[in-house]
Enzyme design. Structure first.
Site, PDB file in Angstrom:
ATOM      1  N   LYS A  80       0.854  -1.188   0.000  1.00 30.75           N
ATOM      2  CA  LYS A  80       0.000   0.000   0.000  1.00 30.75           C
ATOM      3  C   LYS A  80       0.888   1.236   0.000  1.00 30.75           C
ATOM      4  O   LYS A  80       1.964   1.234   0.601  1.00 30.75           O
ATOM      5  CB  LYS A  80      -0.864   0.004   1.270  1.00 30.75           C
ATOM      6  CG  LYS A  80      -2.145   0.771   1.119  1.00 30.75           C
ATOM      7  CD  LYS A  80      -3.245  -0.072   0.518  1.00 30.75           C
ATOM      8  CE  LYS A  80      -4.496   0.741   0.304  1.00 30.75           C
ATOM      9  NZ  LYS A  80      -5.584  -0.037  -0.278  1.00 30.75           N
ATOM     10  N   GLY A 181     -20.971   6.278   4.278  1.00 35.17           N
ATOM     11  CA  GLY A 181     -19.993   6.721   3.280  1.00 35.17           C
ATOM     12  C   GLY A 181     -20.536   6.561   1.876  1.00 35.17           C
ATOM     13  O   GLY A 181     -20.864   5.451   1.451  1.00 35.17           O
ATOM     14  N   GLY A 183     -18.929   7.604  -0.985  1.00 35.67           N
ATOM     15  CA  GLY A 183     -17.845   7.909  -1.927  1.00 35.67           C
ATOM     16  C   GLY A 183     -17.926   6.987  -3.131  1.00 35.67           C
ATOM     17  O   GLY A 183     -19.003   6.525  -3.509  1.00 35.67           O
ATOM     18  N   VAL A 185     -17.126   3.846  -3.694  1.00 34.69           N
ATOM     19  CA  VAL A 185     -17.706   2.506  -3.508  1.00 34.69           C
ATOM     20  C   VAL A 185     -19.125   2.601  -2.943  1.00 34.69           C
ATOM     21  O   VAL A 185     -20.046   1.947  -3.448  1.00 34.69           O
ATOM     22  CB  VAL A 185     -16.834   1.639  -2.570  1.00 34.69           C
ATOM     23  CG1 VAL A 185     -17.443   0.260  -2.413  1.00 34.69           C
ATOM     24  CG2 VAL A 185     -15.416   1.520  -3.112  1.00 34.69           C
TER      25      VAL A 185
HETATM   26  P1  NAI Z   1     -13.883   7.623  -1.085  1.00 37.74           P
HETATM   27  O1  NAI Z   1     -12.826   8.521  -0.560  1.00 37.74           O
HETATM   28  O2  NAI Z   1     -14.327   7.773  -2.488  1.00 37.74           O
HETATM   29  O3  NAI Z   1     -15.197   7.737  -0.160  1.00 37.74           O
HETATM   30  C1  NAI Z   1     -15.198   7.713   1.214  1.00 37.74           C
HETATM   31  C2  NAI Z   1     -16.438   8.489   1.662  1.00 37.74           C
HETATM   32  O4  NAI Z   1     -16.628   8.287   3.048  1.00 37.74           O
HETATM   33  C3  NAI Z   1     -16.330   9.980   1.428  1.00 37.74           C
HETATM   34  O5  NAI Z   1     -17.487  10.455   0.726  1.00 37.74           O
HETATM   35  C4  NAI Z   1     -16.266  10.559   2.848  1.00 37.74           C
HETATM   36  O6  NAI Z   1     -16.871  11.838   2.956  1.00 37.74           O
HETATM   37  C5  NAI Z   1     -17.031   9.516   3.623  1.00 37.74           C
HETATM   38  N1  NAI Z   1     -16.736   9.476   5.045  1.00 37.74           N
HETATM   39  C6  NAI Z   1     -15.523   9.553   5.659  1.00 37.74           C
HETATM   40  N2  NAI Z   1     -15.678   9.448   6.991  1.00 37.74           N
HETATM   41  C7  NAI Z   1     -17.012   9.313   7.215  1.00 37.74           C
HETATM   42  C8  NAI Z   1     -17.820   9.162   8.387  1.00 37.74           C
HETATM   43  N3  NAI Z   1     -17.285   9.162   9.605  1.00 37.74           N
HETATM   44  N4  NAI Z   1     -19.157   9.035   8.250  1.00 37.74           N
HETATM   45  C9  NAI Z   1     -19.730   9.050   7.028  1.00 37.74           C
HETATM   46  N5  NAI Z   1     -19.015   9.186   5.877  1.00 37.74           N
HETATM   47  C10 NAI Z   1     -17.690   9.325   5.980  1.00 37.74           C
HETATM   48  O7  NAI Z   1     -13.384   6.134  -0.791  1.00 37.74           O
HETATM   49  P2  NAI Z   1     -13.835   4.780  -1.499  1.00 37.74           P
HETATM   50  O8  NAI Z   1     -12.910   4.492  -2.588  1.00 37.74           O
HETATM   51  O9  NAI Z   1     -15.301   4.815  -1.735  1.00 37.74           O
HETATM   52  O10 NAI Z   1     -13.509   3.728  -0.348  1.00 37.74           O
HETATM   53  C11 NAI Z   1     -14.387   3.540   0.764  1.00 37.74           C
HETATM   54  C12 NAI Z   1     -13.820   2.434   1.659  1.00 37.74           C
HETATM   55  O11 NAI Z   1     -13.721   1.223   0.918  1.00 37.74           O
HETATM   56  C13 NAI Z   1     -12.401   2.719   2.183  1.00 37.74           C
HETATM   57  O12 NAI Z   1     -12.250   2.173   3.469  1.00 37.74           O
HETATM   58  C14 NAI Z   1     -11.503   1.972   1.202  1.00 37.74           C
HETATM   59  O13 NAI Z   1     -10.265   1.621   1.773  1.00 37.74           O
HETATM   60  C15 NAI Z   1     -12.362   0.759   0.934  1.00 37.74           C
HETATM   61  N6  NAI Z   1     -12.054   0.119  -0.332  1.00 37.74           N
HETATM   62  C16 NAI Z   1     -12.096   0.832  -1.502  1.00 37.74           C
HETATM   63  C17 NAI Z   1     -11.816   0.208  -2.704  1.00 37.74           C
HETATM   64  C18 NAI Z   1     -11.917   0.942  -4.004  1.00 37.74           C
HETATM   65  O14 NAI Z   1     -11.858   0.274  -5.051  1.00 37.74           O
HETATM   66  N7  NAI Z   1     -12.065   2.240  -4.045  1.00 37.74           N
HETATM   67  C19 NAI Z   1     -11.449  -1.210  -2.757  1.00 37.74           C
HETATM   68  C20 NAI Z   1     -11.528  -1.890  -1.465  1.00 37.74           C
HETATM   69  C21 NAI Z   1     -11.793  -1.230  -0.313  1.00 37.74           C
END
Ligand code: NAI
Length: 346
Positions: A80, A181, A183, A185
């Site tokens: 990572k 969340g 974001g 995903v």
């Molecule tokens: P992202 O950065 O696009 O979205 C994360 C979202 O969570 C953001 O909209 C943020 O405002 C929100 N957030 C943060 N803290 C929060 C809280 N306390 N309460 C509510 N919302 C909150 O990230 P992404 O890519 O969607 O990833 C989400 C999770 O999935 C992460 O833990 C990441 O490590 C995991 N993941 C992502 C993968 C990917 O392909 N993008 C693959 C495998 C796991």
């Protein structure tokens, strides 16, 4: 425990501090294992308060990538990268170009991609200085949301198999799913869940995303700190790690926890706390492996159809973990570790 002792005890192979003063880059690359193949794992961009926090996050995330790749049966190891900074900061382009130069020096033992805070735009910058990068804008799907979309697709498959175990049916029509969340995903997962007829309860720190979910998916909004106690069938954490802890587990009103976030358990003991509350926990690195499986499939030249079918196999791995947990009397997290460790030994 010191960082160095932790690196040693957790079996890390390599740990790189990346400092480029010209672009003001400070980053860490953690390579946990290359035993099964090159270390694959995305790059996180986050405003860590201290470099030590970033280093520890890189370590925790890299280690779970080793388990994720092994449990998914992929010929890759775990690594990572973590960059200290904020999405949208001026100069990020040059910082990611500099990161690419550090990755290039690792000669292919680590391949990066997107994670929290990064998008295919940052990966395009990395690709200007190294070839050891995936998830660029030219990747499969073109929009660059492919990895996140496949992660969500795998989470959906995992939710269905877990619902079958708990409720006797994998049908999600009318089921209430609380998504933390929205974001890359979380948003894609909401789309898939809506197609299945699930009712959504959502929270995000970004009010605009919540408003959009209310409008696009008829979701019920709740404040970010209240999502834990939202009455629901399935609780889907799709934001940050460490959210299953002493303060939150007692508040959950669901029978299933199944979401994409990495490192959901604040400590291993929290898997037992969930079990004692009668909540089935879908081990994070098993259910969220869709993005990694898609990246591996892309590197191997598979098309979207075959990739989707490979991602759906997550359901089988989860079912195996649930069966092992039941027969060995251990938590689902422990059962997943046993499966992954058996794969690592192969
Ligand atoms: P992202 O950065 O696009 O979205 C994360 C979202 O969570 C953001 O909209 C943020 O405002 C929100 N957030 C943060 N803290 C929060 C809280 N306390 N309460 C509510 N919302 C909150 O990230 P992404 O890519 O969607 O990833 C989400 C999770 O999935 C992460 O833990 C990441 O490590 C995991 N993941 C992502 C993968 C990917 O392909 N993008 C693959 C495998 C796991």
């Amino acid at each position: 425990m010191t960082l160095w002792a932790e690196l040693d005890q957790s079996g890390f192979e390599q740990f790189v501090w990346c400092r480029d003063r010209e672009s003001d880059l400070e980053a860490f690359i953690a390579i946990h294992s290359t035993a099964r193949g090159p270390a694959l794992g995305g790059c996180r961009l986050w405003p860590y308060a201290r470099p030590e926090d970033a280093a520890r996050d890189a370590m925790r995330l890299a280690r779970s990538m080793t388990y994720k790749a092994a449990a998914a049966g992929l010929p890759y190891g775990g690594g990572k990268a973590v960059v200290i900074g904020r999405a949208g900061d001026a100069g990020n382009d040059r910082r990611f170009e500099a990161l690419g130069r550090f990755i290039e020096r690792l000669n292919g033992s680590y391949l990066t991609g997107v994670d929290v805070g990064t998008t295919p735009m940052e990966m395009d910058a990395v690709a200007r200085t190294t070839g050891y990068v995936t998830d660029t804008t030219g990747s499969m799907g073109g929009t660059g949301d492919w990895t996140a979309d496949m992660t969500a697709y795998g989470v959906l498959a995992g939710i269905k198999v877990t619902a079958r175990l708990v409720y006797g049916t994998g049908r999600l029509q009318g089921r209430a799913v609380a998504v933390q969340g929205l974001g890359k995903v979380g948003w894609a997962l909401c789309r898939y869940l809506r197609r299945e007829g699930a009712r959504l309860i959502v929270a995000d720190l970004n009010p605009r995303l919540v408003e959009r979910a209310v409008f696009d998916y008829q979701a019920m909004p709740v404040a970010a700190q209240r999502i834990y106690e939202a009455p629901c069938d399935i609780w889907a954490p799709c934001a940050m790690g460490g959210i299953l802890n002493d303060n939150t587990i007692g508040r959950l009103q669901c029978r299933i926890v199944a979401g994409s976030a990495n490192n959901q358990l604040a400590a291993p003991k929290h898997a037992e706390s969930l079990r004692q509350r009668g909540i089935v926990y879908a081990p994070d690195y098993v259910i969220n492996a869709g993005g990694l499986i898609a990246t591996a499939a892309e590197l191997e030249g598979d098309g979207p159809f075959r990739t989707r079918s490979r991602v759906r196999r997550i359901a089988g791995t989860l079912a195996a973990a649930y069966a092992e947990a039941e027969s060995a009397g251990v938590t689902t997290a422990e059962a997943a570790d046993r499966i992954a460790e058996r794969m690592m030994r192969q």
